[in-house]
Write a protein that holds these residues in place. Structure first.
Motif, short mmCIF file in Angstrom:
data_model
loop_
_atom_site.label_atom_id
_atom_site.label_comp_id
_atom_site.label_asym_id
_atom_site.label_seq_id
_atom_site.Cartn_x
_atom_site.Cartn_y
_atom_site.Cartn_z
N ASN A 82 0.87 -1.17 0.00
CA ASN A 82 0.00 0.00 0.00
C ASN A 82 0.90 1.22 0.00
O ASN A 82 1.92 1.23 0.70
CB ASN A 82 -0.90 0.00 1.23
N ILE A 83 0.55 2.23 -0.76
CA ILE A 83 1.45 3.37 -0.89
C ILE A 83 1.64 4.12 0.43
O ILE A 83 2.60 4.89 0.56
CB ILE A 83 0.98 4.34 -2.00
N GLN A 84 0.76 3.87 1.40
CA GLN A 84 0.98 4.47 2.71
C GLN A 84 2.23 3.92 3.39
O GLN A 84 2.75 4.54 4.33
CB GLN A 84 -0.23 4.22 3.61
N GLU A 85 2.72 2.77 2.92
CA GLU A 85 3.90 2.15 3.50
C GLU A 85 5.21 2.69 2.91
O GLU A 85 6.29 2.33 3.39
CB GLU A 85 3.84 0.63 3.29
N MET A 86 5.12 3.54 1.89
CA MET A 86 6.32 4.04 1.26
C MET A 86 7.11 4.91 2.24
O MET A 86 6.53 5.69 3.00
CB MET A 86 6.00 4.84 0.00
N ILE A 87 8.42 4.79 2.22
CA ILE A 87 9.27 5.63 3.07
C ILE A 87 9.14 7.09 2.64
O ILE A 87 9.00 7.99 3.47
CB ILE A 87 10.73 5.16 2.98
N PHE A 88 9.20 7.33 1.33
CA PHE A 88 9.05 8.67 0.77
C PHE A 88 7.75 8.71 -0.02
O PHE A 88 7.58 7.95 -0.98
CB PHE A 88 10.24 9.02 -0.12
N ASP A 89 6.83 9.59 0.41
CA ASP A 89 5.54 9.64 -0.26
C ASP A 89 5.67 10.27 -1.64
O ASP A 89 6.74 10.79 -2.02
CB ASP A 89 4.50 10.36 0.60
N LEU A 90 4.60 10.21 -2.41
CA LEU A 90 4.68 10.63 -3.80
C LEU A 90 5.01 12.11 -3.92
O LEU A 90 5.72 12.51 -4.84
CB LEU A 90 3.37 10.30 -4.53
#
Length: 210
Positions: free
Chosen positions: A147-155
């Motif tokens: 899930n993109i909420q898990e990305m270290i650096f958001d979009l």
């Protein structure tokens, strides 16, 4: 498929993936690029990959398409018009050797057909995307889910970094990083890319001398 200009890829953007490959978790965005010759859209077809360069690993990723030139202060929802799911195929043995030598990753990341991508769909906005998981099936079994909420650096951080350091323009795409669960592929493996329960693309791989 839309005309694609630049292909940017974010490395080590999920902490568990960085750890599974025994890499340090980065403190600022880490980007590399692929040539457009690497890009191939999934149409249920067989995709040829090299059989003479060591192990190849799959890395499923959320991909965004940029609709207009970046200017400082622009939000993600202004910049992005479409999204897709992709697979960043990686020559893992070659990448390991390049890392040891401190050399760029292009040989391991930029080979033909190494940037698989589903057909694009409309981007519903960043908040809506946070409500949906994406996943990769290999031969009918789930091997990756993120899930993109898990990305270290958001979009937003990624587009600001790319826009300020390299430039972002209409037709550029960004592979935003892969969650944990990457692994090797075998000849005739079948892959399906899912956004929630919706299948966005599928393909099989065959090993061949390119």
């Amino acid at each position: 498929m839309n005309e694609i200009r630049n292909i940017y890829c974010v490395g080590r953007n999920y902490a568990q993936h960085a750890k599974e490959l025994k890499n340090e978790v980065p403190t600022s965005p880490f980007l590399f690029s692929k040539p457009t010759h690497a890009l191939v859209e999934t149409q249920g077809q067989e995709i040829r990959l090299p059989n003479d360069q060591g192990a190849i690993h799959y890395e499923a990723e959320w991909v965004v398409h940029i609709r207009q030139p970046y200017e400082k202060g622009m939000s993600v929802d202004e910049l992005v018009d479409q999204m897709a799911l992709g697979i960043d195929f990686t020559l893992r043995d070659i990448q390991s050797e390049l890392k040891k030598k401190g050399q760029p990753w292009l040989l391991a990341k930029g080979f033909k057909n190494s940037a698989v991508i589903s057909p694009f769909i409309e981007f519903p906005g960043i908040e809506a995307c946070k409500q949906v998981d994406f996943s990769l099936l290999k031969n009918g079994e789930y091997v990756q889910k993120g899930n993109i909420q898990e990305m270290i650096f958001d979009l937003q951080t990624i587009v600001d970094f790319a826009g300020q350091h390299f430039g972002l323009g209409k037709g550029d795409i960004i592979y935003t990083g892969t969650p944990a669960g990457v692994g090797p592929i075998m000849d005739k493996d079948h892959f399906a890319l899912l956004w929630g329960q919706k299948k966005l693309g599928e393909c099989s791989v065959i090993f061949a001398n390119n």
